[in-house]
Write a protein that holds these residues in place. Structure first.
Motif, PDB file in Angstrom:
ATOM      1  N   GLY A  37      43.821  25.883  41.008  1.00  0.00           N
ATOM      2  CA  GLY A  37      44.382  27.192  40.704  1.00  0.00           C
ATOM      3  C   GLY A  37      43.300  28.263  40.757  1.00  0.00           C
ATOM      4  O   GLY A  37      42.156  28.016  41.141  1.00  0.00           O
ATOM      5  N   ARG A  38      43.672  29.485  40.373  1.00  0.00           N
ATOM      6  CA  ARG A  38      42.731  30.598  40.371  1.00  0.00           C
ATOM      7  C   ARG A  38      42.904  31.382  39.067  1.00  0.00           C
ATOM      8  O   ARG A  38      43.994  31.481  38.510  1.00  0.00           O
ATOM      9  N   TYR A  39      41.793  31.960  38.619  1.00  0.00           N
ATOM     10  CA  TYR A  39      41.815  32.836  37.452  1.00  0.00           C
ATOM     11  C   TYR A  39      41.055  34.099  37.807  1.00  0.00           C
ATOM     12  O   TYR A  39      39.873  34.065  38.146  1.00  0.00           O
ATOM     13  N   VAL A  40      41.753  35.247  37.752  1.00  0.00           N
ATOM     14  CA  VAL A  40      41.146  36.527  38.094  1.00  0.00           C
ATOM     15  C   VAL A  40      41.237  37.424  36.862  1.00  0.00           C
ATOM     16  O   VAL A  40      42.322  37.649  36.316  1.00  0.00           O
ATOM     17  N   THR A  41      40.088  37.951  36.415  1.00  0.00           N
ATOM     18  CA  THR A  41      40.067  38.758  35.202  1.00  0.00           C
ATOM     19  C   THR A  41      38.952  39.783  35.262  1.00  0.00           C
ATOM     20  O   THR A  41      38.000  39.640  36.035  1.00  0.00           O
ATOM     21  N   ASP A  42      39.062  40.817  34.439  1.00  0.00           N
ATOM     22  CA  ASP A  42      37.950  41.772  34.317  1.00  0.00           C
ATOM     23  C   ASP A  42      37.395  41.756  32.893  1.00  0.00           C
ATOM     24  O   ASP A  42      36.933  42.765  32.378  1.00  0.00           O
ATOM     25  N   PHE A  43      37.441  40.560  32.279  1.00  0.00           N
ATOM     26  CA  PHE A  43      36.835  40.343  30.973  1.00  0.00           C
ATOM     27  C   PHE A  43      35.868  39.167  31.047  1.00  0.00           C
ATOM     28  O   PHE A  43      36.170  38.140  31.667  1.00  0.00           O
ATOM     29  N   PRO A  44      34.688  39.277  30.441  1.00  0.00           N
ATOM     30  CA  PRO A  44      33.699  38.202  30.510  1.00  0.00           C
ATOM     31  C   PRO A  44      34.197  36.945  29.816  1.00  0.00           C
ATOM     32  O   PRO A  44      34.931  37.009  28.825  1.00  0.00           O
ATOM     33  N   ILE A  94      37.360  34.333  39.307  1.00  0.00           N
ATOM     34  CA  ILE A  94      36.820  35.604  39.776  1.00  0.00           C
ATOM     35  C   ILE A  94      36.743  36.513  38.562  1.00  0.00           C
ATOM     36  O   ILE A  94      37.763  36.958  38.038  1.00  0.00           O
ATOM     37  N   VAL A  95      35.526  36.744  38.075  1.00  0.00           N
ATOM     38  CA  VAL A  95      35.320  37.563  36.882  1.00  0.00           C
ATOM     39  C   VAL A  95      34.678  38.887  37.300  1.00  0.00           C
ATOM     40  O   VAL A  95      33.547  38.909  37.790  1.00  0.00           O
ATOM     41  N   LEU A  96      35.425  39.960  37.119  1.00  0.00           N
ATOM     42  CA  LEU A  96      34.978  41.303  37.503  1.00  0.00           C
ATOM     43  C   LEU A  96      34.443  42.049  36.286  1.00  0.00           C
ATOM     44  O   LEU A  96      34.728  41.671  35.141  1.00  0.00           O
ATOM     45  N   PRO A  97      33.693  43.108  36.491  1.00  0.00           N
ATOM     46  CA  PRO A  97      33.414  44.017  35.366  1.00  0.00           C
ATOM     47  C   PRO A  97      34.735  44.583  34.850  1.00  0.00           C
ATOM     48  O   PRO A  97      35.763  44.512  35.527  1.00  0.00           O
ATOM     49  N   LEU A 129      44.587  47.388  40.206  1.00  0.00           N
ATOM     50  CA  LEU A 129      43.610  46.305  40.108  1.00  0.00           C
ATOM     51  C   LEU A 129      44.305  44.948  40.002  1.00  0.00           C
ATOM     52  O   LEU A 129      43.803  43.945  40.521  1.00  0.00           O
ATOM     53  N   VAL A 130      45.454  44.905  39.346  1.00  0.00           N
ATOM     54  CA  VAL A 130      46.233  43.661  39.300  1.00  0.00           C
ATOM     55  C   VAL A 130      46.634  43.240  40.708  1.00  0.00           C
ATOM     56  O   VAL A 130      46.502  42.064  41.092  1.00  0.00           O
ATOM     57  N   LEU A 131      47.121  44.190  41.499  1.00  0.00           N
ATOM     58  CA  LEU A 131      47.511  43.872  42.879  1.00  0.00           C
ATOM     59  C   LEU A 131      46.299  43.437  43.697  1.00  0.00           C
ATOM     60  O   LEU A 131      46.378  42.504  44.513  1.00  0.00           O
ATOM     61  N   CYS A 132      45.163  44.104  43.465  1.00  0.00           N
ATOM     62  CA  CYS A 132      43.923  43.703  44.137  1.00  0.00           C
ATOM     63  C   CYS A 132      43.549  42.275  43.749  1.00  0.00           C
ATOM     64  O   CYS A 132      43.189  41.458  44.595  1.00  0.00           O
ATOM     65  N   GLY A 133      43.652  41.976  42.441  1.00  0.00           N
ATOM     66  CA  GLY A 133      43.334  40.634  41.970  1.00  0.00           C
ATOM     67  C   GLY A 133      44.240  39.578  42.571  1.00  0.00           C
ATOM     68  O   GLY A 133      43.805  38.457  42.858  1.00  0.00           O
ATOM     69  N   MET A 134      45.495  39.936  42.784  1.00  0.00           N
ATOM     70  CA  MET A 134      46.429  39.002  43.399  1.00  0.00           C
ATOM     71  C   MET A 134      45.993  38.655  44.820  1.00  0.00           C
ATOM     72  O   MET A 134      46.028  37.495  45.244  1.00  0.00           O
ATOM     73  N   LEU A 135      45.530  39.650  45.549  1.00  0.00           N
ATOM     74  CA  LEU A 135      45.050  39.409  46.917  1.00  0.00           C
ATOM     75  C   LEU A 135      43.740  38.629  46.916  1.00  0.00           C
ATOM     76  O   LEU A 135      43.534  37.727  47.735  1.00  0.00           O
ATOM     77  N   LEU A 136      42.849  38.972  45.979  1.00  0.00           N
ATOM     78  CA  LEU A 136      41.578  38.238  45.888  1.00  0.00           C
ATOM     79  C   LEU A 136      41.819  36.774  45.554  1.00  0.00           C
ATOM     80  O   LEU A 136      41.107  35.881  46.036  1.00  0.00           O
ATOM     81  N   GLY A 137      42.815  36.515  44.717  1.00  0.00           N
ATOM     82  CA  GLY A 137      43.120  35.139  44.343  1.00  0.00           C
ATOM     83  C   GLY A 137      43.879  34.375  45.408  1.00  0.00           C
ATOM     84  O   GLY A 137      44.045  33.154  45.302  1.00  0.00           O
ATOM     85  N   SER A 138      44.322  35.051  46.443  1.00  0.00           N
ATOM     86  CA  SER A 138      45.114  34.407  47.492  1.00  0.00           C
ATOM     87  C   SER A 138      44.282  33.963  48.681  1.00  0.00           C
ATOM     88  O   SER A 138      44.605  32.974  49.342  1.00  0.00           O
TER      89      SER A 138
END
Length: 466
Positions: free
Chosen positions: A305-312, A323-326, A144-153
């Motif tokens: 910048g970008r912030y990708v997390t799975d915490f509200p 990008i805030v995911l479940p 999921l970290v790698l996925c988040g890196m791509l989503l943030g790119s």
């Protein structure tokens, strides 16, 4: 006496008394029997299965993991099944309250790494070890970290939402080529990833990022030899978080959340974020409280910048650069199976041999294989001077020889495992009940166990806590 004995024969239905009485075992010149006299009992004897450890599960625990408990010696209670006599509890995200924990409970295992949903301090006071499963979900989180890196790119999510809107208007085919310029991005190959925390998840993230052609920086003041050996050879290890994030294109946080002074609350604050390069992407799949939301918002609003997390996050949830995911980190079948199996194995080790591993509040403790003609005792006590001497003296007074022992401590708690010989007084019938009672009622002792005979028996607890 404010004691708890797990197995008692008084005031029971006649047939059940006979069944439980039959679980008493003899070995050489030893008789193990618990629960007579003034010892109190707790739990529901009508729903107790003699000869089995009872396991209480909270949340939906993977059936694959629960298969680690053998049917012949474990009674696993799932869902709404009554588990008022539970010897151990397995849970995931349930916010555990003290009222959830029967007085018969010896241990608690969290199927996951975090234990902030368990009152660990109170469990320590009660002498109950709390276990977790470090590394069981590492691969799932890493992916999921790698996925988040791509989503943030690449602003992939913005592009998906845009195409959905165009599709609703019947304009998708007409605009698909024209509008792609709105969602440009960058490739990750050749970029620099800073990994904060190099444990199971951090080291796996670093290795895979290296395989994707990235440059690596890292920071972990508690880096173990085991984790260091898993890192890519060409990785720049820094002496501070600031040094690690400076110049990094991507930053991944992989550290635990620790409250209080000297903890990690808001560790990614203004002093750290001010050293982010413009356009940096922060990946937080560890804990939301690690990041100062105000400082992060200021960075996102002014530096693209970008912030990708799975915490509200109440402040950042609608920011155009967030990008805030479940909370999806460990939400894979494989991770849930692995965590449940690891938790089950850890509980089995503790219940059957007294071994402590992967505990957040008890010291790692393992005594070598039990010698022939011996009985194993475990004792949980407050970490105070003279306790070990008092415990061993009780065995000496009972003319019981300690063949081998180990004593470890962690903070306010100490844990002892002792193997006691059973052949010194041949011809006499020795009862461990009296020596266990004496030990358990020592000031500072929280609980004791005799690992012998029928599973689930041999547990005594000082309800006054010493």
């Amino acid at each position: 006496m404010n004691m708890l004995a797990r197995n008692i024969t008084q005031r029971l239905p006649r047939n059940l008394s006979a069944v439980i009485a039959s679980t008493r075992r003899t070995f050489a010149d030893i008789q193990v029997e618990h629960g007579r006299g003034d010892w109190q009992t707790f739990g529901d004897i009508e729903k107790y299965t003699p000869g089995k450890f009872q396991i209480k599960t909270i949340n939906k625990i993977s059936p694959v993991g629960l298969k680690e408990f053998p049917d012949d010696s474990y009674d696993v209670r799932t869902g709404e099944m009554d588990a008022s006599n539970a010897h151990a509890i397995l849970l995931r995200s349930h916010k555990l309250q003290e009222d959830d924990i029967p007085k018969t409970c010896r241990a608690i295992a969290r199927c996951g790494a975090g234990t902030n949903n368990i009152p660990v301090v109170r469990m320590t006071e009660l002498g109950i070890p709390v276990f977790n499963t470090p590394g069981a979900n590492a691969n799932a989180v890493k992916e999921l970290v790698l996925c988040g890196m791509l989503l943030g790119s690449r602003r992939v999510i913005d592009g998906i939402n845009h195409m959905s809107d165009l599709g609703a208007q019947g304009l998708a085919k007409e605009r698909v080529e024209k509008d792609k310029a709105l969602f440009g991005g960058q490739e990750i190959a050749g970029k620099t990833l800073a990994v904060i925390g190099l444990g199971h998840i951090g080291s796996m993230t670093a290795r895979d990022a290296k395989g994707l052609g990235m440059e690596l920086k890292g920071y972990d003041p508690g880096l173990s030899i085991q984790s260091a050996l898993k890192l890519p050879r060409k990785m720049d290890l820094t002496d501070s978080i600031v040094a690690a994030v400076s110049g990094a294109d991507y930053i991944s946080i992989n550290i635990p959340y620790i409250k209080g002074e000297g903890g990690t609350h808001g560790v990614i604050g203004k002093d750290v974020i001010d050293h982010f390069k413009p356009g940096a992407v922060l990946l937080n799949f560890a804990r939301g409280e690690l990041v100062d939301s105000e400082a992060m918002k200021d960075f996102l609003d002014n530096n693209d910048g970008r912030y990708v997390t799975d915490f509200p996050d109440d402040l950042l949830w609608d920011n155009k650069n967030s990008i805030v995911l479940p909370h999806l980190g460990a939400s894979t079948e494989e991770a849930e199976d692995s965590a449940a199996a690891m938790a089950a194995d850890t509980i089995r080790d503790f219940l059957e041999t007294g071994t402590i591993r992967n505990s957040v509040n008890f010291p790692t403790t393992s005594l070598s294989e039990q010698p022939e003609h011996s009985v194993r005792f475990t004792v949980v006590n407050k970490n105070e001077p003279g306790m070990l001497a008092n415990i061993t003296e009780a065995f000496a007074d009972a003319k019981l020889n300690i063949l081998q022992q180990i004593n470890h401590s962690k903070g306010d708690i100490a844990y002892n495992v002792l193997d006691v010989g059973t052949t010194e007084s041949a011809g006499d019938v020795l009862s461990f009940k009296h020596v266990q009672e004496k030990i358990t009622m020592l000031e500072g002792v929280l609980s004791s166990r005799v690992l012998y005979g029928a599973p689930g028996t041999g547990y005594a607890r000082n309800l006054d806590g010493g």
